[in-house]
Design a protein around this motif. Structure first.
Motif, PDB file in Angstrom:
ATOM      1  N   ALA A 133       0.828  -1.204   0.000  1.00  0.00           N
ATOM      2  CA  ALA A 133       0.000   0.000   0.000  1.00  0.00           C
ATOM      3  C   ALA A 133       0.864   1.257   0.000  1.00  0.00           C
ATOM      4  O   ALA A 133       0.549   2.247  -0.686  1.00  0.00           O
ATOM      5  N   ALA A 134       1.961   1.223   0.771  1.00  0.00           N
ATOM      6  CA  ALA A 134       2.858   2.378   0.817  1.00  0.00           C
ATOM      7  C   ALA A 134       3.484   2.636  -0.548  1.00  0.00           C
ATOM      8  O   ALA A 134       3.650   3.798  -0.953  1.00  0.00           O
ATOM      9  N   ILE A 135       3.826   1.563  -1.265  1.00  0.00           N
ATOM     10  CA  ILE A 135       4.391   1.730  -2.608  1.00  0.00           C
ATOM     11  C   ILE A 135       3.386   2.412  -3.528  1.00  0.00           C
ATOM     12  O   ILE A 135       3.730   3.332  -4.284  1.00  0.00           O
ATOM     13  N   VAL A 136       2.118   1.987  -3.464  1.00  0.00           N
ATOM     14  CA  VAL A 136       1.079   2.591  -4.301  1.00  0.00           C
ATOM     15  C   VAL A 136       0.929   4.072  -3.968  1.00  0.00           C
ATOM     16  O   VAL A 136       0.891   4.930  -4.863  1.00  0.00           O
ATOM     17  N   ILE A 137       0.862   4.401  -2.685  1.00  0.00           N
ATOM     18  CA  ILE A 137       0.660   5.790  -2.261  1.00  0.00           C
ATOM     19  C   ILE A 137       1.860   6.653  -2.639  1.00  0.00           C
ATOM     20  O   ILE A 137       1.710   7.765  -3.156  1.00  0.00           O
ATOM     21  N   ILE A 138       3.062   6.136  -2.393  1.00  0.00           N
ATOM     22  CA  ILE A 138       4.268   6.910  -2.697  1.00  0.00           C
ATOM     23  C   ILE A 138       4.430   7.093  -4.202  1.00  0.00           C
ATOM     24  O   ILE A 138       4.823   8.172  -4.666  1.00  0.00           O
TER      25      ILE A 138
END
Length: 316
Positions: free
Chosen positions: A290-295
């Motif tokens: 999820a962090a990869i998608v948001i970043i």
């Protein structure tokens, strides 16, 4: 510009916080008891209670979340129930496979898609456009894991040029590692290139007859130069959007391809932790995805401002 960056950064961290809470809540509500799965159905109640206490499963969900979040902010993601190693190290080891694989695939995708998309737009409704469109349709329709199987049969089993599965590690040498990742990278790149080709073609077609491109031609620029220097840069916003989506898919969604090629990547770790009911690994891997998608969305938003001055002016 600085205030805009600050607003986007604050929004990034707030989104990460909300997503982490949702992930922890969903994982905490999953049916089944990790302690029972680890010890088996024959374990005594006292043994189960002791393990639940050791794992913190006897605490309330909010207390467990705050404890997990506080530890995560300090770089401690907990310890895997199954592997008995720190989760942070486990993710780092698997990321050393998945990240280079995703980067190789996205570079291949861009190298294939952008020239094909430009050529299709330049020769709109001609045989070249029809052939490139056919490639796009086939690439979109065929699953990446099936392409992987065909690549294994052709280049590994029949020709013997490349290894079929496994990963020797980066310690075995750059060449050996890249040879192992070559076939899965191609299997991931072809469907993504097919999609990106369609997006590039449509975006360039929208700009190829605009006034600024016609002006470039009137000033004596050749057709190829006018398209690559003027029409393509103006078409980069939708292309960047698709690239951001593709990179997140390649990092988080390559589970089947990693299993086909027996690669110890993050996708395979997510599958294994789910089947083994290793909640602490599951929630950290899902949060990482999820962090990869948001970043990546954050980076793409900033890239918009770089490639399109009109968006910078609108944000002021």
């Amino acid at each position: 510009m600085i205030s805009l960056l600050l607003r986007r950064t604050v929004s990034l961290f707030v989104t990460l916080l909300v997503v982490s809470a949702l992930i922890f809540l969903v994982m905490g509500l999953l049916p089944g008891d990790p302690a029972s799965i680890m010890l088996g159905t024959s374990a005594s109640p006292d043994t189960l209670a002791a393990l639940r206490s050791e794992l913190g499963l006897d605490q309330s969900l909010p207390v467990r979340y705050l404890s997990w979040l506080g530890s995560a902010l300090q770089g401690d993601l907990g310890r895997s129930y199954t592997y008995s190693v720190p989760v942070a190290g486990l993710i780092a080891d698997r990321l050393a496979v998945t990240l280079p694989l995703a980067l190789m695939a996205i570079l291949m995708s861009v190298a294939i898609a952008v020239p094909l998309g430009v050529q299709a737009a330049r020769h709109h409704n001609r045989p070249i456009d029809v052939a490139i469109s056919l490639f796009s349709y086939v690439g979109i329709a065929v699953p990446a894991f099936w392409i992987g199987l065909l690549l294994i049969l052709t280049f590994a089993t029949t020709l013997g040029w490349l290894p079929a599965s496994g990963f020797p590690g980066w310690g075995a040498g750059l060449g050996a590692a890249l040879k192992t990742l070559a076939l899965p990278a191609v299997a991931l790149a072809i469907p993504q290139a097919a999609v990106l080709t369609r997006v590039t073609r449509s975006a360039v077609l929208e700009n190829i007859n605009e006034d600024f491109v016609r002006t470039a031609r009137a000033k004596g620029l050749g057709e190829t130069t006018a398209i690559w220097r003027h029409a393509l840069p103006a078409a980069l916003v939708p292309v960047l959007t698709m690239l951001g989506l593709q990179f997140t898919f390649l990092v988080a969604g390559a589970v089947l391809v990693e299993n086909v090629f027996n690669l110890p990547g993050l996708g395979r770790l997510a599958f294994q932790s789910l089947s083994q009911r290793d909640i602490i690994v599951m929630q950290n891997v899902v949060l990482f995805f999820a962090a990869i998608v948001i970043i990546m969305n954050f980076i793409v938003d900033l890239a918009y401002l770089v490639v399109d001055p009109r968006l910078r002016a609108a944000e002021q």
